[in-house]
Design a protein around this motif. Structure first.
Motif, PDB file in Angstrom:
ATOM      1  N   ALA A  49       1.418  -1.065   0.254  1.00  0.00           N
ATOM      2  CA  ALA A  49      -0.188  -0.441   0.182  1.00  0.00           C
ATOM      3  C   ALA A  49       1.034   0.845   0.453  1.00  0.00           C
ATOM      4  N   LEU A  50       1.881   1.264   0.685  1.00  0.00           N
ATOM      5  CA  LEU A  50       3.174   2.153   1.188  1.00  0.00           C
ATOM      6  C   LEU A  50       4.114   2.604  -0.418  1.00  0.00           C
ATOM      7  N   ARG A  51       4.135   1.281  -0.945  1.00  0.00           N
ATOM      8  CA  ARG A  51       4.954   1.432  -2.568  1.00  0.00           C
ATOM      9  C   ARG A  51       4.558   1.728  -3.693  1.00  0.00           C
ATOM     10  N   GLN A  52       2.717   1.509  -3.370  1.00  0.00           N
ATOM     11  CA  GLN A  52       1.428   2.132  -4.138  1.00  0.00           C
ATOM     12  C   GLN A  52       1.446   3.847  -4.332  1.00  0.00           C
ATOM     13  N   LEU A  53       1.054   4.327  -3.448  1.00  0.00           N
ATOM     14  CA  LEU A  53       1.173   5.424  -2.864  1.00  0.00           C
ATOM     15  C   LEU A  53       2.238   6.495  -2.711  1.00  0.00           C
ATOM     16  N   GLN A  54       3.431   6.018  -3.083  1.00  0.00           N
ATOM     17  CA  GLN A  54       4.606   6.029  -3.306  1.00  0.00           C
ATOM     18  C   GLN A  54       4.808   6.477  -5.292  1.00  0.00           C
ATOM     19  N   ARG A  55       4.377   5.349  -5.433  1.00  0.00           N
ATOM     20  CA  ARG A  55       3.873   5.426  -7.323  1.00  0.00           C
ATOM     21  C   ARG A  55       2.911   6.514  -7.667  1.00  0.00           C
ATOM     22  N   ALA A  56       2.377   6.682  -6.913  1.00  0.00           N
ATOM     23  CA  ALA A  56       0.451   7.083  -7.253  1.00  0.00           C
ATOM     24  C   ALA A  56       1.189   8.318  -7.204  1.00  0.00           C
ATOM     25  N   ILE A  57       2.120   9.031  -6.670  1.00  0.00           N
ATOM     26  CA  ILE A  57       2.757  10.859  -5.669  1.00  0.00           C
ATOM     27  C   ILE A  57       4.235  10.695  -7.296  1.00  0.00           C
ATOM     28  N   LEU A  58       4.394   9.839  -7.844  1.00  0.00           N
ATOM     29  CA  LEU A  58       5.481  10.317  -8.469  1.00  0.00           C
ATOM     30  C   LEU A  58       4.508  10.366  -9.648  1.00  0.00           C
ATOM     31  N   LEU A  59       3.310   9.364  -9.989  1.00  0.00           N
ATOM     32  CA  LEU A  59       2.971   9.615 -11.217  1.00  0.00           C
ATOM     33  C   LEU A  59       2.135  10.814 -11.381  1.00  0.00           C
ATOM     34  N   ALA A  60       1.957  11.465  -9.611  1.00  0.00           N
ATOM     35  CA  ALA A  60       0.484  12.755  -9.255  1.00  0.00           C
ATOM     36  C   ALA A  60       1.074  14.258 -10.421  1.00  0.00           C
ATOM     37  N   GLY A  61       2.727  13.853 -10.709  1.00  0.00           N
ATOM     38  CA  GLY A  61       3.446  14.774 -10.596  1.00  0.00           C
ATOM     39  C   GLY A  61       3.528  15.009 -12.095  1.00  0.00           C
ATOM     40  N   SER A  62       3.830  13.492 -12.815  1.00  0.00           N
ATOM     41  CA  SER A  62       4.415  13.832 -14.295  1.00  0.00           C
ATOM     42  C   SER A  62       2.938  14.265 -14.787  1.00  0.00           C
ATOM     43  N   GLU A  63       1.406  13.886 -13.921  1.00  0.00           N
ATOM     44  CA  GLU A  63       0.107  13.470 -14.644  1.00  0.00           C
ATOM     45  C   GLU A  63      -0.990  15.276 -14.189  1.00  0.00           C
ATOM     46  N   LYS A  64       0.126  16.388 -13.035  1.00  0.00           N
ATOM     47  CA  LYS A  64      -0.533  17.011 -12.964  1.00  0.00           C
ATOM     48  C   LYS A  64      -1.402  17.684 -13.585  1.00  0.00           C
ATOM     49  N   ALA A  65      -1.001  18.470 -15.497  1.00  0.00           N
ATOM     50  CA  ALA A  65      -1.399  19.061 -16.367  1.00  0.00           C
ATOM     51  C   ALA A  65      -2.497  18.615 -17.112  1.00  0.00           C
TER      52      ALA A  65
END
Length: 270
Positions: free
Chosen positions: A245-261
């Motif tokens: 679950a924590l690794r998934q949260l890390q990946r989601a934060i990484l993706l959120a940075g690249s997909e923010k726009a």
């Protein structure tokens, strides 16, 4: 009788303290107070006082500590009103088959109140009432002043109970922070979570909440750094990787940075 154990030990009868100063008597009272209105077996009291090496005079010595507590209770009891049945110390610190029972006679206990409020908070959380959950859990946690039995020389029984109570406090704290996050209070939580993740360095749920609060506050790199610190600690001290679950949260934060726009959804809580 009014009982406080979520910090320093304080037990009052009729508003008068019956908390002794002698270490062994304090241990006996602390264990009886924690389990107020329940029978505490003699075996549990003896284990608390002497672990697995009780002296030959253990039962007699325990009875002496009980007598000392009853003397304090007697001094605190008011004179009965005319026609009123008198209450004795033996009615309050009762001898029962196999043990002793501290009779609160409807008095207060901070442990019982904590458990009541926390239970209501959990139910409010399950029902989606996040403002109610945050309020109730905050009230429950406010009953704590320090570690349980902070000024008592604890033996095996009290040490075990202190760990149980501390785990209950952490569960309530975790849910209160979760409720606050759902209410959008991420910036308000940052200072508190900074302290907590440093105090509980392997607590994954607190780390996940910290990561989420940082990410929502526009501090994505710090959120990822919090994950790295936790992972390093888990691997070094426990030989474990962070949970899925924590690794998934890390990946989601990484993706959120690249997909923010693109307007992608932010990471969900752990």
């Amino acid at each position: 009788m009014d009982i406080e154990v979520l910090g320093t030990l304080a037990v009052k009868e009729n508003g008068v303290s019956i908390t002794p100063t002698a270490p062994k008597s304090r241990q006996v009272l602390a264990l009886l107070a924690l389990h107020a209105d329940q029978v505490v077996p003699v075996s549990a009291l003896m284990e608390e006082l002497w672990a697995d090496r009780p002296p030959r005079s253990a039962r007699t010595t325990l009875q002496t500590y009980v007598l000392q507590l009853r003397e304090l209770i007697t001094a605190a009891l008011p004179e009965p009103a005319p026609g009123e049945e008198p209450v004795s110390a033996k009615d309050i610190l009762m001898t029962c088959p196999g043990g002793y029972r501290l009779n609160t006679r409807g008095g207060t206990s901070d442990v019982r109140e904590f458990e009541r409020l926390a239970g209501l908070g959990y139910r409010a959380m399950d029902a989606g009432d996040h403002p109610g959950a945050a309020r109730l859990l905050r009230e429950a946690l406010a009953l704590w002043s320090r570690a349980p039995f902070a000024d008592v020389q604890a033996g095996a029984q009290l040490e075990m109970e202190a760990k149980r109570l501390e785990e209950s406090r952490l569960c309530a704290l975790d849910q209160r922070i979760e409720a606050d996050l759902r209410l959008g209070r991420h910036r308000e939580l940052l200072a508190e979570l900074t302290v907590l993740v440093n105090r509980y360095r392997t607590h994954e749920s607190l780390c996940g909440q910290f990561m989420l609060a940082l990410q929502r506050s526009g501090r994505r790199s710090e959120a990822l750094d919090a994950f790295r610190k936790l992972r390093d600690t888990l691997v070094r001290e426990l030989g474990l990787e962070p949970s899925a679950a924590l690794r998934q949260l890390q990946r989601a934060i990484l993706l959120a940075g690249s997909e923010k726009a693109s307007g992608a959804a932010e990471p969900a809580p752990v």
